[in-house]
Design a protein around this motif. Structure first.
Motif, PDB file in Angstrom:
ATOM      1  N   LEU A 108       0.827  -1.193   0.000  1.00 43.75           N
ATOM      2  CA  LEU A 108       0.000   0.000   0.000  1.00 43.75           C
ATOM      3  C   LEU A 108       0.874   1.261   0.000  1.00 43.75           C
ATOM      4  CD1 LEU A 108      -2.732  -1.008   2.623  1.00 43.75           C
ATOM      5  CD2 LEU A 108      -2.894  -1.087   0.131  1.00 43.75           C
ATOM      6  N   LEU A 109       2.051   1.165   0.593  1.00 43.62           N
ATOM      7  CA  LEU A 109       3.006   2.278   0.559  1.00 43.62           C
ATOM      8  C   LEU A 109       3.716   2.350  -0.786  1.00 43.62           C
ATOM      9  CD1 LEU A 109       4.669   1.944   4.083  1.00 43.62           C
ATOM     10  CD2 LEU A 109       3.380   3.910   3.276  1.00 43.62           C
ATOM     11  N   THR A 110       4.170   1.192  -1.259  1.00 45.24           N
ATOM     12  CA  THR A 110       4.939   1.160  -2.505  1.00 45.24           C
ATOM     13  C   THR A 110       4.106   1.625  -3.689  1.00 45.24           C
ATOM     14  OG1 THR A 110       6.182  -0.720  -1.615  1.00 45.24           O
ATOM     15  CG2 THR A 110       6.368  -0.296  -3.985  1.00 45.24           C
ATOM     16  N   SER A 111       2.885   1.129  -3.784  1.00 41.93           N
ATOM     17  CA  SER A 111       2.025   1.499  -4.910  1.00 41.93           C
ATOM     18  C   SER A 111       1.728   2.991  -4.899  1.00 41.93           C
ATOM     19  CB  SER A 111       0.721   0.693  -4.864  1.00 41.93           C
ATOM     20  OG  SER A 111       0.011   0.949  -3.665  1.00 41.93           O
ATOM     21  N   TYR A 112       1.497   3.546  -3.727  1.00 43.77           N
ATOM     22  CA  TYR A 112       1.235   4.985  -3.597  1.00 43.77           C
ATOM     23  C   TYR A 112       2.445   5.780  -4.091  1.00 43.77           C
ATOM     24  CZ  TYR A 112      -0.297   9.354  -1.351  1.00 43.77           C
ATOM     25  OH  TYR A 112      -0.684  10.644  -1.104  1.00 43.77           O
ATOM     26  N   ALA A 113       3.640   5.376  -3.660  1.00 41.60           N
ATOM     27  CA  ALA A 113       4.845   6.099  -4.036  1.00 41.60           C
ATOM     28  C   ALA A 113       5.078   6.069  -5.544  1.00 41.60           C
ATOM     29  CB  ALA A 113       6.055   5.507  -3.307  1.00 41.60           C
ATOM     30  N   ILE A 114       4.861   4.906  -6.159  1.00 40.63           N
ATOM     31  CA  ILE A 114       5.093   4.768  -7.598  1.00 40.63           C
ATOM     32  C   ILE A 114       4.110   5.631  -8.388  1.00 40.63           C
ATOM     33  CG2 ILE A 114       4.976   3.166  -9.550  1.00 40.63           C
ATOM     34  CD1 ILE A 114       6.013   0.992  -7.650  1.00 40.63           C
ATOM     35  N   VAL A 115       2.837   5.550  -8.036  1.00 40.19           N
ATOM     36  CA  VAL A 115       1.816   6.323  -8.753  1.00 40.19           C
ATOM     37  C   VAL A 115       2.051   7.817  -8.568  1.00 40.19           C
ATOM     38  CG1 VAL A 115      -0.650   6.860  -8.876  1.00 40.19           C
ATOM     39  CG2 VAL A 115       0.097   4.491  -8.689  1.00 40.19           C
ATOM     40  N   TYR A 116       2.413   8.223  -7.354  1.00 40.33           N
ATOM     41  CA  TYR A 116       2.674   9.643  -7.098  1.00 40.33           C
ATOM     42  C   TYR A 116       3.857  10.120  -7.927  1.00 40.33           C
ATOM     43  CZ  TYR A 116       3.149  14.007  -4.479  1.00 40.33           C
ATOM     44  OH  TYR A 116       3.212  15.326  -4.135  1.00 40.33           O
ATOM     45  N   ALA A 117       4.951   9.361  -7.901  1.00 41.88           N
ATOM     46  CA  ALA A 117       6.175   9.791  -8.586  1.00 41.88           C
ATOM     47  C   ALA A 117       5.959   9.949 -10.082  1.00 41.88           C
ATOM     48  CB  ALA A 117       7.299   8.791  -8.314  1.00 41.88           C
ATOM     49  N   ILE A 118       5.174   9.059 -10.663  1.00 47.09           N
ATOM     50  CA  ILE A 118       4.916   9.131 -12.102  1.00 47.09           C
ATOM     51  C   ILE A 118       3.803  10.125 -12.422  1.00 47.09           C
ATOM     52  CG2 ILE A 118       4.151   7.828 -14.129  1.00 47.09           C
ATOM     53  CD1 ILE A 118       5.425   5.355 -12.853  1.00 47.09           C
ATOM     54  N   GLY A 160      -0.791  14.072  -5.767  1.00 45.79           N
ATOM     55  CA  GLY A 160       0.220  14.521  -6.712  1.00 45.79           C
ATOM     56  C   GLY A 160      -0.126  15.835  -7.380  1.00 45.79           C
ATOM     57  N   LEU A 161      -1.390  16.178  -7.370  1.00 42.74           N
ATOM     58  CA  LEU A 161      -1.813  17.477  -7.896  1.00 42.74           C
ATOM     59  C   LEU A 161      -1.822  18.536  -6.801  1.00 42.74           C
ATOM     60  CD1 LEU A 161      -2.843  19.023 -10.369  1.00 42.74           C
ATOM     61  CD2 LEU A 161      -5.167  18.296  -9.782  1.00 42.74           C
ATOM     62  N   VAL A 162      -2.216  18.153  -5.586  1.00 38.87           N
ATOM     63  CA  VAL A 162      -2.408  19.123  -4.512  1.00 38.87           C
ATOM     64  C   VAL A 162      -1.096  19.724  -4.023  1.00 38.87           C
ATOM     65  CG1 VAL A 162      -3.129  19.394  -2.096  1.00 38.87           C
ATOM     66  CG2 VAL A 162      -4.593  18.174  -3.715  1.00 38.87           C
ATOM     67  N   THR A 163      -0.141  18.877  -3.655  1.00 39.10           N
ATOM     68  CA  THR A 163       1.055  19.379  -2.977  1.00 39.10           C
ATOM     69  C   THR A 163       1.874  20.359  -3.820  1.00 39.10           C
ATOM     70  OG1 THR A 163       1.193  17.432  -1.542  1.00 39.10           O
ATOM     71  CG2 THR A 163       3.211  18.706  -1.853  1.00 39.10           C
ATOM     72  N   PRO A 164       2.197  20.043  -5.075  1.00 40.31           N
ATOM     73  CA  PRO A 164       2.973  21.035  -5.854  1.00 40.31           C
ATOM     74  C   PRO A 164       2.187  22.293  -6.189  1.00 40.31           C
ATOM     75  CG  PRO A 164       2.420  19.128  -7.211  1.00 40.31           C
ATOM     76  CD  PRO A 164       2.059  18.777  -5.810  1.00 40.31           C
ATOM     77  N   VAL A 165       0.887  22.156  -6.462  1.00 40.38           N
ATOM     78  CA  VAL A 165       0.084  23.338  -6.771  1.00 40.38           C
ATOM     79  C   VAL A 165      -0.065  24.213  -5.521  1.00 40.38           C
ATOM     80  CG1 VAL A 165      -2.181  24.170  -7.507  1.00 40.38           C
ATOM     81  CG2 VAL A 165      -1.134  22.228  -8.671  1.00 40.38           C
ATOM     82  N   ALA A 166      -0.206  23.580  -4.350  1.00 42.59           N
ATOM     83  CA  ALA A 166      -0.295  24.348  -3.105  1.00 42.59           C
ATOM     84  C   ALA A 166       0.967  25.165  -2.882  1.00 42.59           C
ATOM     85  CB  ALA A 166      -0.533  23.411  -1.925  1.00 42.59           C
ATOM     86  N   ALA A 195      10.292  13.411  -6.253  1.00 48.02           N
ATOM     87  CA  ALA A 195      11.621  12.985  -5.812  1.00 48.02           C
ATOM     88  C   ALA A 195      11.633  12.581  -4.343  1.00 48.02           C
ATOM     89  CB  ALA A 195      12.635  14.102  -6.061  1.00 48.02           C
ATOM     90  N   ILE A 196      10.736  13.160  -3.542  1.00 47.54           N
ATOM     91  CA  ILE A 196      10.634  12.768  -2.135  1.00 47.54           C
ATOM     92  C   ILE A 196      10.279  11.293  -2.025  1.00 47.54           C
ATOM     93  CG2 ILE A 196       9.316  13.081  -0.004  1.00 47.54           C
ATOM     94  CD1 ILE A 196       9.007  16.019  -0.761  1.00 47.54           C
ATOM     95  N   TYR A 197       9.309  10.852  -2.820  1.00 49.95           N
ATOM     96  CA  TYR A 197       8.877   9.453  -2.763  1.00 49.95           C
ATOM     97  C   TYR A 197       9.918   8.528  -3.381  1.00 49.95           C
ATOM     98  CZ  TYR A 197       4.388  11.182  -1.184  1.00 49.95           C
ATOM     99  OH  TYR A 197       3.406  11.779  -0.442  1.00 49.95           O
ATOM    100  N   VAL A 198      10.578   8.977  -4.442  1.00 43.54           N
ATOM    101  CA  VAL A 198      11.658   8.182  -5.026  1.00 43.54           C
ATOM    102  C   VAL A 198      12.781   8.009  -4.010  1.00 43.54           C
ATOM    103  CG1 VAL A 198      13.442   8.127  -6.810  1.00 43.54           C
ATOM    104  CG2 VAL A 198      11.120   8.840  -7.399  1.00 43.54           C
ATOM    105  N   GLY A 199      13.167   9.108  -3.358  1.00 45.23           N
ATOM    106  CA  GLY A 199      14.246   9.044  -2.389  1.00 45.23           C
ATOM    107  C   GLY A 199      13.918   8.200  -1.179  1.00 45.23           C
ATOM    108  N   SER A 200      12.701   8.336  -0.650  1.00 47.31           N
ATOM    109  CA  SER A 200      12.328   7.554   0.528  1.00 47.31           C
ATOM    110  C   SER A 200      12.280   6.065   0.212  1.00 47.31           C
ATOM    111  CB  SER A 200      10.979   8.030   1.074  1.00 47.31           C
ATOM    112  OG  SER A 200       9.951   7.883   0.112  1.00 47.31           O
ATOM    113  N   SER A 201      11.756   5.712  -0.959  1.00 47.45           N
ATOM    114  CA  SER A 201      11.697   4.300  -1.344  1.00 47.45           C
ATOM    115  C   SER A 201      13.102   3.737  -1.569  1.00 47.45           C
ATOM    116  CB  SER A 201      10.862   4.136  -2.621  1.00 47.45           C
ATOM    117  OG  SER A 201       9.534   4.562  -2.414  1.00 47.45           O
ATOM    118  N   ALA A 202      13.938   4.481  -2.301  1.00 41.24           N
ATOM    119  CA  ALA A 202      15.300   4.018  -2.567  1.00 41.24           C
ATOM    120  C   ALA A 202      16.122   3.954  -1.286  1.00 41.24           C
ATOM    121  CB  ALA A 202      15.961   4.931  -3.590  1.00 41.24           C
TER     122      ALA A 202
END
Length: 401
Positions: free
Chosen positions: A63-73, A126-132, A352-359
């Motif tokens: 549930l964490l991994t799938s969220y991170a992948i979808v968010y990053a892409i 993925g839309l909210v955080t950068p637009v905010a 990149a936050i999600y990529v970095g945390s997963s890696a």
């Protein structure tokens, strides 16, 4: 440049010498709080979810991994595709999608359904955080950029410090579905507040697929964004296994581990404010150089020095401050680097936050299996050194032409 840049601070009434837009910034922070709680609350709900759905903890961790992948892409693509939307509408739409996904997760009866709901949540977030962040910068103006970003991203750090433990407590006491239900309620409140409080016509640089391509094909801008993945990756090498480390070395149980994670959470909240102050006073580049240097010293110390429990706890708190002071200066640095591409740069930075945390988590697991707890700090410091190198590379002037 392919697209004209409209200077938001000069045309937005809220942008003046003081933060007249603070009420709007607080609603943006609440939106980020909901997003942060929804994203990371699963960390504290793995056992209740696994037990209820009849799956292993490893399966629940998907549930964490799938969220991170979808968010990053999805985040950079969504920001680019919705760049023509009015910012208030984009934020409200993103929160509605996120909240709908949280509600669907609360009502799901199997792993597949929860995974699908989590993917929907990731798209909305993925839309909210950068637009905010983009809107926060536009509302506050250049002189108050650091403080504005600190307020907006304070919601994310507060979610880690308070929202995740609260969600975990609710999950254990009343069931994990109620925790997701609470996230859905927060999202609904945030969506309504943003729709009612944000002014119309906040002018920001228009995002598009062309601007996304321009950033990805720019070595300077890509390296600048990669700093986030390297810096976050370094801290997650150790942070992922902080609970296991204090259990093994200090024989702490549930309550002791909770307190130690709480110390880290409080440090994150303090660090967010410190990052804003440092950015406005000494600039983003110097702030990030200072924070990278601190990581090079603190990460090895945490895993190698024979500290007593009190000293270790104090060092964890200080380390957390140095970790989470990075977000504001990094966002401000990206805004200065290419003002006409702020929305896309912020989206890629969030990804990149999600990529970095997963890696970082994966590298930490490998390090733990091969080198033990002693290796976590030095390996994390190597990533911090790479992050420092990316800053120094950016600081080198480009040749003419």
């Amino acid at each position: 440049m392919a697209q004209p840049h409209v200077s938001a601070p000069a045309t937005t009434p809220a942008a003046s010498g003081s933060l007249q837009a603070r009420p709007q910034l607080m609603w943006l922070a609440l939106a980020n709080f909901a997003v942060g709680m929804g994203a990371f609350v699963v960390i504290g709900l793995l056992s209740p979810v696994a037990t209820d759905l009849g799956i292993s903890r490893a399966q629940a961790a998907s549930l964490l991994t799938s969220y991170a992948i979808v968010y990053a892409i999805g985040s950079p693509l969504l920001v680019a595709l919705t760049g023509g939307l009015e910012q208030r509408l984009a934020l409200t739409l993103g929160m509605a999608v996120f909240g709908g996904g949280a509600l669907a997760a609360a009502l799901s009866s199997g792993l597949t359904a929860v995974l699908a709901a989590r993917c929907v949540m990731a798209l909305g977030a993925g839309l909210v955080t950068p637009v905010a962040a983009t809107v926060g910068v536009a509302l506050a103006g250049a002189a108050q950029r650091g403080r504005a970003l600190a307020v907006v991203f304070g919601g994310l750090t507060l979610a880690q410090a308070l929202g995740v433990p609260l969600g975990a407590w609710i999950g254990y006491a009343y069931g994990w579905r109620l925790a997701f239900g609470l996230v859905a309620v927060l999202a609904a409140v945030s969506a309504a507040a943003l729709a009612l409080s944000l002014p119309r016509g906040v002018q920001v640089a228009v995002a598009s697929l062309a601007s996304l391509k321009a950033v990805l094909t720019s070595l300077t801008q890509s390296v600048a964004v990669s700093f986030t993945a390297l810096f976050i990756g370094g801290l997650y090498v150790l942070y992922t296994f902080l609970a296991a480390l204090v259990e093994a070395r200090y024989q702490l149980g549930r309550d002791g581990v909770t307190v130690m994670l709480g110390v880290f959470g409080v440090g994150a909240v303090v660090g967010n404010s410190v990052g804003g102050l440092l950015t406005d006073r000494i600039g983003p580049q110097r702030t990030l150089l200072l924070l990278c240097t601190a990581q090079l010293l603190l990460l090895p110390a945490l895993s190698l020095l024979p500290l007593n429990l009190w000293a270790f706890g104090a060092l964890v708190g200080f380390w957390s401050v140095c970790c989470w002071s990075f977000m504001v200066p990094q966002q401000a640095r990206l805004a200065l680097l290419a003002p006409e591409r702020i929305p896309v740069l912020f989206a890629l930075n969030a990804a990149a936050i999600y990529v970095g945390s997963s890696a970082g988590s994966a590298l930490g697991g490998l390090t733990l299996r091969t080198l033990g707890f002693d290796g976590l700090g030095p390996i994390g410091a190597l990533l911090a050194l790479l992050a420092l190198g990316s800053l120094r590379w950016r600081a080198t002037p480009a040749p003419p032409g």
